[in-house]
Design an enzyme around this catalytic site. Structure first.
Site, short mmCIF file in Angstrom:
data_model
loop_
_atom_site.label_atom_id
_atom_site.label_comp_id
_atom_site.label_asym_id
_atom_site.label_seq_id
_atom_site.Cartn_x
_atom_site.Cartn_y
_atom_site.Cartn_z
N LYS A 179 -21.68 -8.71 -2.48
CA LYS A 179 -22.87 -7.66 -1.84
C LYS A 179 -22.74 -8.07 -0.38
O LYS A 179 -23.30 -8.90 0.25
CB LYS A 179 -24.06 -7.92 -2.42
CG LYS A 179 -24.99 -6.75 -2.65
CD LYS A 179 -25.19 -6.02 -1.20
CE LYS A 179 -26.47 -6.71 -0.47
NZ LYS A 179 -26.60 -6.14 0.96
N GLU A 254 -26.35 -20.85 3.15
CA GLU A 254 -26.22 -21.21 4.50
C GLU A 254 -27.19 -20.06 5.45
O GLU A 254 -26.91 -18.96 5.35
CB GLU A 254 -24.63 -20.98 5.00
CG GLU A 254 -23.80 -21.79 4.39
CD GLU A 254 -22.38 -21.67 4.61
OE1 GLU A 254 -21.98 -20.91 5.46
OE2 GLU A 254 -21.50 -22.42 4.09
N CYS A 290 -24.76 -18.04 13.83
CA CYS A 290 -25.72 -18.98 13.17
C CYS A 290 -25.62 -20.11 14.13
O CYS A 290 -26.83 -20.74 13.99
CB CYS A 290 -25.50 -19.13 11.81
SG CYS A 290 -23.58 -19.76 11.52
N GLU A 389 -35.64 -18.15 15.58
CA GLU A 389 -34.09 -17.61 15.65
C GLU A 389 -34.21 -16.23 16.34
O GLU A 389 -34.54 -15.29 15.54
CB GLU A 389 -33.26 -17.51 14.25
CG GLU A 389 -31.80 -17.43 14.52
CD GLU A 389 -31.23 -17.37 13.06
OE1 GLU A 389 -31.75 -16.58 12.26
OE2 GLU A 389 -30.04 -17.89 13.21
#
Ligand code: NAD
Length: 499
Positions: A179, A254, A290, A389
């Site tokens: 997906k 992750e 990331c 973040e």
């Protein structure tokens, strides 16, 4: 690739056929330089996910793929790698168009996607179980594929990140429903075409496009899915884990990061090299990375000099059209993401931090989701820009006095993905690297990956490690077989023997 090229609508790929959603739903995929439609994509719903899982289930339970030898599967993976290399420039253009990544930084990404297949083909050919011998028994372990994997992927580097999961997952003999993120569907569709061309058996690789809530959620809860590999935001990971709990799916996550770059005053020996790495680690990939080094912690003695040098470089970062080879920073993926990043910058301004560079849209680029490379100094650990973040080209900086404070600040967020430590003191380098709670730490370097090493985060940055053999701890079941060699020495138990 000119942005005016017309694309076919992006369809799902289920059982080796491109299909629309059963209910005909679609969504638009946008060009981040203009926010105009590139094309439409099928918007998967529970019924489409179900059709893909049924195809993957059948391919796993009855098809040849899990039953082939590792060598045979490796041959197919190498064919896929070859096809990605042949079509590298097309993949680069598609990704550049879809996510706005500067083309100069995309060159390595197609090569890396191909390497993922070649590399894991090599690892699976060498993968071996263990044997333990006792007087009476030979005990040995074998690797077996797990089953159907649901891969739910983010938009920031779709081809590289998804192939990092797809390659070992297929190598182990599993089947897949991918997906892709709804903001970046293009390369997944093209990859599916090449999978068919590489003669991957029917149903082994399936793609369902769509939104997280309507396509990702039913995939993460589907009883026919044995494991979930997720790369994305921490809060989404929490929802996916909860959805998989009733059917006890194994999962590899992750997640997000807020990685510190810890610079001691003795690191200034090669100052230009240091500045270069700091700037690269936050502004490459449009800051949507990331492992971005997004918190710069600098010892007092070097603080002003370093933040000023980094800000100077930031002011020179060339923001513009991702297809221009001179561009160093492209547009952010979506207007809503741009607005979110701007809110973070405003919150830092209001909290009294110093905007040293950038902080706004470049005046000459009124359309698209452009933002200047931004450096914010004098933050403190209570500010949102320090804790959360941002996932954009925004670096925050603050000074520290000594090693103990540096370690405390480095660990002072919920995240634990990566860290970068800069010092010329050998023992301090090891001490600090070991004291920071992360999955990955680089000393005197930006992020340079080796596919053999374990990759992953701690705390809110993830669960599990992938890379090299570590990938197969997740993508394989291990079965232990205990064979009695010498029956007289296997203890007799005597239950019921006296009657
Ligand atoms: P996201 O969590 O918003 O979306 C990721 C995927 O999850 C998308 O495909 C989305 O459709 C799907 N999704 C959303 N809600 C869902 C739900 N309820 N159920 C199932 N699926 C759902 O993340 P994003 O914005 O696409 O990506 C950026 C994030 O990814 C950042 O936090 C970044 O740090 C992280 N990331 C981590 C790594 C790593 O290796 N640790 C690598 C790249 C990106």
């Amino acid at each position: 690739m000119p942005a005016t090229v017309e694309f076919r609508p992006q369809q799902h790929f289920i059982a080796n056929a491109f299909v629309d959603s059963l209910g005909g739903e679609t969504f638009a995929t946008l060009n981040p330089t203009t926010n105009a439609d590139i094309t439409s994509a099928a918007s998967g719903q529970a019924a489409d996910v179900d059709a893909a899982v049924v195809a993957a289930r059948r391919a796993f339970d009855e098809g040849p793929w899990p039953r082939m030898t590792a060598k045979e599967r490796a041959t197919v993976l190498r064919r896929i790698a070859g096809l990605i290399r042949t079509h590298a420039s097309e993949f680069i253009a598609l990704e550049c168009l879809d996510i706005g990544m500067p083309i100069a930084q995309m060159k390595g990404l197609a090569a890396r996607a191909a390497d993922n297949f070649d590399y894991f083909a090599g690892v699976i050919e060498e993968l071996a179980g263990k044997a333990w011998q006792t007087g009476a028994f030979l005990n040995y372990s074998i690797h077996k594929p797990v089953g159907v994997a649901g891969l739910i992927m983010p938009w920031n580097a779709p081809l590289m990140l998804s192939t990092w999961r797809i390659a070992p997952c297929l190598a182990a003999g599993n089947t897949i429903v991918l997906k892709p993120a709804e903001w970046s569907p293009l390369t997944a569709t093209r990859l599916a075409e090449l999978m068919a061309q590489a003669e991957l058996p029917e149903g082994v690789f399936n793609v369902v496009h769509g939104y997280g809530e309507t396509a990702g959620a039913p995939l993460s809860a589907h009883p026919g899915v044995d494991m979930i590999c997720f790369t994305g935001e921490t809060t989404t990971g929490q929802a996916i884990m909860a959805a998989g709990a009733p059917t006890l799916k194994r999962s590899s996550f992750e997640l997000g990061g807020k990685s510190p770059v810890v610079v001691f005053e003795d690191a200034g020996e090669d100052f230009e090299r240091l500045v270069d790495a700091v700037v690269f680690q936050i502004f490459s990939m449009n800051g949507q990375r990331c492992t971005a080094g997004s918190r710069l912690l600098v010892q007092n003695e070097l603080y002003e000099q370093l933040i000023e040098a980094v800000a100077q470089r930031a002011r020179n970062v060339r923001v513009g059209d991702p297809f221009d080879p001179e561009t160093e920073l492209g547009p952010l993926i979506r207007p809503e993401h741009h607005a979110r990043v701007m809110q973070y910058i405003d919150s830092a301004r209001e909290a009294g931090a110093r905007i040293l560079a950038g902080g706004q849209r470049p005046e000459r680029l009124p359309d698209g989701n452009y933002l200047e490379a931004t450096v914010i100094a004098d933050v403190d650990e209570t500010m949102r820009v320090f804790q959360e973040e941002i996932f954009g080209p925004v670096l925050v900086a603050m000074p520290f006095a000594d090693e103990a404070q540096a370690i405390r600040l480095a660990n002072a967020t919920p995240y634990g993905l990566a860290a970068y430590v800069w010092t010329n003191d050998l023992t301090r380098a090891h001490r600090v690297a070991q004291a920071i709670d992360v999955g990955l730490c680089w000393v005197n370097s930006q992020n340079v990956r080796d596919l053999r090493t374990p990759f992953g985060g701690v705390k809110a940055s993830g669960i599990g490690r992938e890379g090299g053999d570590y990938s197969f701890e997740f993508y394989c079941e291990q079965e232990t077989i205990h064979v009695a060699l010498d029956t007289p020495h296997v203890p007799r138990l005597g239950l019921g023997a006296s009657a």
